[in-house]
Design a protein around this motif. Structure first.
Motif, PDB file in Angstrom:
ATOM      1  N   VAL A 300       0.833  -1.199   0.000  1.00 24.62           N
ATOM      2  CA  VAL A 300       0.000   0.000   0.000  1.00 24.62           C
ATOM      3  C   VAL A 300       0.873   1.256   0.000  1.00 24.62           C
ATOM      4  O   VAL A 300       0.620   2.203  -0.750  1.00 24.62           O
ATOM      5  N   VAL A 301       1.906   1.275   0.836  1.00 20.59           N
ATOM      6  CA  VAL A 301       2.805   2.425   0.871  1.00 20.59           C
ATOM      7  C   VAL A 301       3.464   2.626  -0.490  1.00 20.59           C
ATOM      8  O   VAL A 301       3.577   3.761  -0.982  1.00 20.59           O
ATOM      9  N   GLU A 302       3.903   1.539  -1.120  1.00 20.60           N
ATOM     10  CA  GLU A 302       4.523   1.642  -2.443  1.00 20.60           C
ATOM     11  C   GLU A 302       3.557   2.268  -3.447  1.00 20.60           C
ATOM     12  O   GLU A 302       3.934   3.137  -4.240  1.00 20.60           O
ATOM     13  N   LEU A 303       2.301   1.825  -3.425  1.00 15.43           N
ATOM     14  CA  LEU A 303       1.307   2.376  -4.340  1.00 15.43           C
ATOM     15  C   LEU A 303       1.038   3.850  -4.042  1.00 15.43           C
ATOM     16  O   LEU A 303       0.921   4.672  -4.956  1.00 15.43           O
ATOM     17  N   GLN A 304       0.938   4.191  -2.763  1.00 12.39           N
ATOM     18  CA  GLN A 304       0.676   5.584  -2.397  1.00 12.39           C
ATOM     19  C   GLN A 304       1.823   6.494  -2.806  1.00 12.39           C
ATOM     20  O   GLN A 304       1.607   7.652  -3.159  1.00 12.39           O
ATOM     21  N   GLU A 305       3.027   5.978  -2.791  1.00 12.69           N
ATOM     22  CA  GLU A 305       4.174   6.763  -3.237  1.00 12.69           C
ATOM     23  C   GLU A 305       4.117   7.027  -4.737  1.00 12.69           C
ATOM     24  O   GLU A 305       4.631   8.039  -5.220  1.00 12.69           O
ATOM     25  N   GLN A 306       3.442   6.130  -5.474  1.00 17.14           N
ATOM     26  CA  GLN A 306       3.390   6.246  -6.932  1.00 17.14           C
ATOM     27  C   GLN A 306       2.326   7.225  -7.405  1.00 17.14           C
ATOM     28  O   GLN A 306       2.556   7.999  -8.338  1.00 17.14           O
ATOM     29  N   TYR A 307       1.140   7.209  -6.784  1.00 14.06           N
ATOM     30  CA  TYR A 307       0.026   7.904  -7.418  1.00 14.06           C
ATOM     31  C   TYR A 307      -0.177   9.331  -6.960  1.00 14.06           C
ATOM     32  O   TYR A 307      -0.960  10.060  -7.581  1.00 14.06           O
ATOM     33  N   GLY A 312       0.769  12.290   1.697  1.00 10.54           N
ATOM     34  CA  GLY A 312      -0.348  12.977   2.331  1.00 10.54           C
ATOM     35  C   GLY A 312      -0.902  12.194   3.504  1.00 10.54           C
ATOM     36  O   GLY A 312      -0.312  11.209   3.950  1.00 10.54           O
ATOM     37  N   PRO A 313      -2.056  12.614   4.015  1.00 16.64           N
ATOM     38  CA  PRO A 313      -2.643  11.964   5.189  1.00 16.64           C
ATOM     39  C   PRO A 313      -2.907  10.477   5.005  1.00 16.64           C
ATOM     40  O   PRO A 313      -2.793   9.715   5.968  1.00 16.64           O
ATOM     41  N   GLN A 314      -3.272  10.059   3.785  1.00 18.63           N
ATOM     42  CA  GLN A 314      -3.534   8.641   3.580  1.00 18.63           C
ATOM     43  C   GLN A 314      -2.265   7.819   3.784  1.00 18.63           C
ATOM     44  O   GLN A 314      -2.293   6.767   4.433  1.00 18.63           O
ATOM     45  N   MET A 315      -1.135   8.291   3.253  1.00 15.88           N
ATOM     46  CA  MET A 315       0.113   7.580   3.461  1.00 15.88           C
ATOM     47  C   MET A 315       0.529   7.619   4.927  1.00 15.88           C
ATOM     48  O   MET A 315       1.016   6.616   5.470  1.00 15.88           O
ATOM     49  N   ALA A 316       0.327   8.754   5.564  1.00 17.53           N
ATOM     50  CA  ALA A 316       0.665   8.851   6.986  1.00 17.53           C
ATOM     51  C   ALA A 316      -0.134   7.837   7.790  1.00 17.53           C
ATOM     52  O   ALA A 316       0.404   7.185   8.709  1.00 17.53           O
ATOM     53  N   GLY A 317      -1.404   7.676   7.451  1.00 18.91           N
ATOM     54  CA  GLY A 317      -2.231   6.688   8.145  1.00 18.91           C
ATOM     55  C   GLY A 317      -1.724   5.278   7.940  1.00 18.91           C
ATOM     56  O   GLY A 317      -1.714   4.453   8.875  1.00 18.91           O
ATOM     57  N   THR A 318      -1.305   4.963   6.720  1.00 21.71           N
ATOM     58  CA  THR A 318      -0.772   3.635   6.445  1.00 21.71           C
ATOM     59  C   THR A 318       0.530   3.396   7.215  1.00 21.71           C
ATOM     60  O   THR A 318       0.755   2.306   7.775  1.00 21.71           O
ATOM     61  N   LEU A 319       1.392   4.410   7.256  1.00 19.60           N
ATOM     62  CA  LEU A 319       2.653   4.278   7.983  1.00 19.60           C
ATOM     63  C   LEU A 319       2.416   4.064   9.475  1.00 19.60           C
ATOM     64  O   LEU A 319       3.114   3.266  10.118  1.00 19.60           O
ATOM     65  N   ARG A 320       1.423   4.747  10.026  1.00 22.43           N
ATOM     66  CA  ARG A 320       1.111   4.560  11.444  1.00 22.43           C
ATOM     67  C   ARG A 320       0.561   3.161  11.705  1.00 22.43           C
ATOM     68  O   ARG A 320       0.869   2.554  12.734  1.00 22.43           O
ATOM     69  N   ALA A 342       5.600   9.276   9.487  1.00 22.91           N
ATOM     70  CA  ALA A 342       4.201   9.703   9.409  1.00 22.91           C
ATOM     71  C   ALA A 342       4.017  11.094  10.014  1.00 22.91           C
ATOM     72  O   ALA A 342       3.319  11.946   9.449  1.00 22.91           O
ATOM     73  N   ASP A 343       4.657  11.330  11.159  1.00 23.04           N
ATOM     74  CA  ASP A 343       4.540  12.644  11.813  1.00 23.04           C
ATOM     75  C   ASP A 343       5.128  13.750  10.930  1.00 23.04           C
ATOM     76  O   ASP A 343       4.592  14.857  10.863  1.00 23.04           O
ATOM     77  N   LEU A 344       6.220  13.440  10.249  1.00 23.18           N
ATOM     78  CA  LEU A 344       6.856  14.424   9.373  1.00 23.18           C
ATOM     79  C   LEU A 344       5.952  14.779   8.202  1.00 23.18           C
ATOM     80  O   LEU A 344       5.848  15.945   7.810  1.00 23.18           O
ATOM     81  N   ILE A 345       5.294  13.778   7.632  1.00 22.13           N
ATOM     82  CA  ILE A 345       4.356  14.029   6.536  1.00 22.13           C
ATOM     83  C   ILE A 345       3.268  14.988   6.983  1.00 22.13           C
ATOM     84  O   ILE A 345       2.931  15.963   6.305  1.00 22.13           O
ATOM     85  N   MET A 346       2.684  14.722   8.147  1.00 24.46           N
ATOM     86  CA  MET A 346       1.583  15.552   8.624  1.00 24.46           C
ATOM     87  C   MET A 346       2.054  16.948   9.027  1.00 24.46           C
ATOM     88  O   MET A 346       1.283  17.908   8.935  1.00 24.46           O
ATOM     89  N   ALA A 347       3.309  17.065   9.450  1.00 25.03           N
ATOM     90  CA  ALA A 347       3.818  18.367   9.847  1.00 25.03           C
ATOM     91  C   ALA A 347       3.941  19.321   8.674  1.00 25.03           C
ATOM     92  O   ALA A 347       3.899  20.544   8.850  1.00 25.03           O
ATOM     93  N   PHE A 348       4.063  18.769   7.474  1.00 25.56           N
ATOM     94  CA  PHE A 348       4.230  19.602   6.284  1.00 25.56           C
ATOM     95  C   PHE A 348       2.932  19.799   5.532  1.00 25.56           C
ATOM     96  O   PHE A 348       2.925  20.340   4.438  1.00 25.56           O
ATOM     97  N   ARG A 349       1.803  19.354   6.074  1.00 19.90           N
ATOM     98  CA  ARG A 349       0.517  19.545   5.419  1.00 19.90           C
ATOM     99  C   ARG A 349       0.006  20.954   5.687  1.00 19.90           C
ATOM    100  O   ARG A 349       0.125  21.464   6.788  1.00 19.90           O
TER     101      ARG A 349
END
Length: 349
Positions: A300-307, A312-320, A342-349
């Motif tokens: 799932v993370v690999e796919l989220q990195e591609q599309y 974003g928040p969806q990837m952060a949720g998967t990482l958590r 995950a925290d870093l992703i959300m910090a930059f939103r």
């Protein structure tokens, strides 16, 4: 989550000369191919029509925009969401220039563009489009299904922001508009039922969500058949409810069926695949099948990195979720690194 809004754009195209009659016929054949699920053929036919419209000059700008919108839908149906977004943007510009930004065709494409941006995780861009469309529709088209589609998108944005109390009124208003405009049948009714169901599911009200999901599923099967990405989405969400109720074998049946459908009919539907695999990964965690859960969530993370253009928040949720899994596997350092990411992703939103 079932928040896709991709009904066919059936704008009337008047034809007069031999060349524009040919373009019109190609457009119609493309729509027919889409209605039968042959989106590859539809793309070829619609691209041929677009070339003809372009050759006819600026008088046919609205005709060109119509076929471009249809092409975008055929691309989106194959999971080619980035190509679809680019095509919708061109179509929207054409409609705005030829018919004006408040024309119903313009806001229809605006909603379709917003829906695809939501799938790509570009929530801020989607929100701007949907808010503008809803403002226009409330003034000019208050009883049209397009207002319902804008409201449904806004409801999804509220869910993603965990503002469930704000999501429900929007989803319920969208459902009322659809039922009044088109009745208790068809794809828009199915979408409306599933949107309200998802709000109830996330609010912890499975007893209200499941009947609505079942209504949506019955309508989808009636219109689309049993093998379609929307069927897969409903099954996966039903599986979450069954999992929360402790009915793990039934949840597994629904979720594996969801994945099987996607792999068969739309392997390129990345967004739907990530949701389905993420849900199944969560189930595998509950079943104690950590190795399979790890495989699913990593994919799932690999796919989220591609599309998406950026995490974003969806990837952060998967990482958590993956971090929780690594804790269960006693891989504490890995879990810490995933949580930090995950925290870093959300910090930059």
């Amino acid at each position: 989550m079932n928040w896709v809004r991709l009904g066919l754009l059936l704008t009337s195209v008047a034809a007069a000369s031999a060349q524009d009659q040919q373009a019109f016929d190609l457009n119609t054949r493309g729509l027919d191919a889409m209605s039968h699920g042959d989106n590859v053929e539809a793309v070829g036919l619609l691209e041929a029509a677009i070339n003809l419209w372009r050759g006819l000059g600026p008088t046919y700008e609205a005709h060109l925009a119509t076929t471009q919108a249809n092409l975008a839908q055929a691309l989106s149906a194959q999971g080619k969401r980035r190509e679809a977004v680019n095509t919708y943007e061109v179509s929207l510009a054409g409609f705005r220039h030829s018919l004006g930004g408040e024309n119903l065709n313009s806001v229809t494409v605006q909603n379709l563009l917003g829906a695809n941006l939501l799938m790509l995780g570009e929530d801020s861009r989607a929100a701007a489009l949907l808010d503008e469309a809803a403002s226009i529709e409330r003034r000019l088209y208050p009883n049209d299904v397009q207002l319902a589609r804008s409201l449904a998108g806004q409801s999804l944005l509220c869910l993603r922001a965990r503002r469930i109390q704000d999501a429900l009124p929007l989803a319920e208003e969208a459902m009322r508009i659809v039922l009044k405009a088109e009745g208790d049948s068809g794809l828009d009714a199915a979408l409306a039922y599933s949107d309200v169901a998802e709000v109830h599911r996330m609010a912890g009200r499975p007893e209200r969500a499941l009947p609505l999901y079942k209504k949506a599923l019955a309508l989808y099967e009636q219109v689309l058949g049993r093998n379609h990405p929307r069927i897969a989405s409903i099954l996966s969400q039903e599986g979450l409810i069954l999992m929360d109720e402790g009915k793990l074998s039934l949840a597994e049946k629904a979720m594996t069926q969801s994945l099987d459908i996607l792999k068969k009919v739309c392997p390129g539907c990345t967004f739907e695949m990530t949701v389905s695999e993420s849900n199944l990964g969560l189930l595998r965690m509950k079943q104690g099948k950590y190795q399979e859960a790890d495989r699913l969530l990593n994919h799932v993370v690999e796919l989220q990195e591609q599309y998406g253009p950026r995490p974003g928040p969806q990837m952060a949720g998967t990482l958590r979720l993956l971090a929780k899994l690594r804790e269960k596997e006693q891989r504490h350092e890995d879990a810490s690194q995933l949580q930090k990411r995950a925290d870093l992703i959300m910090a930059f939103r």
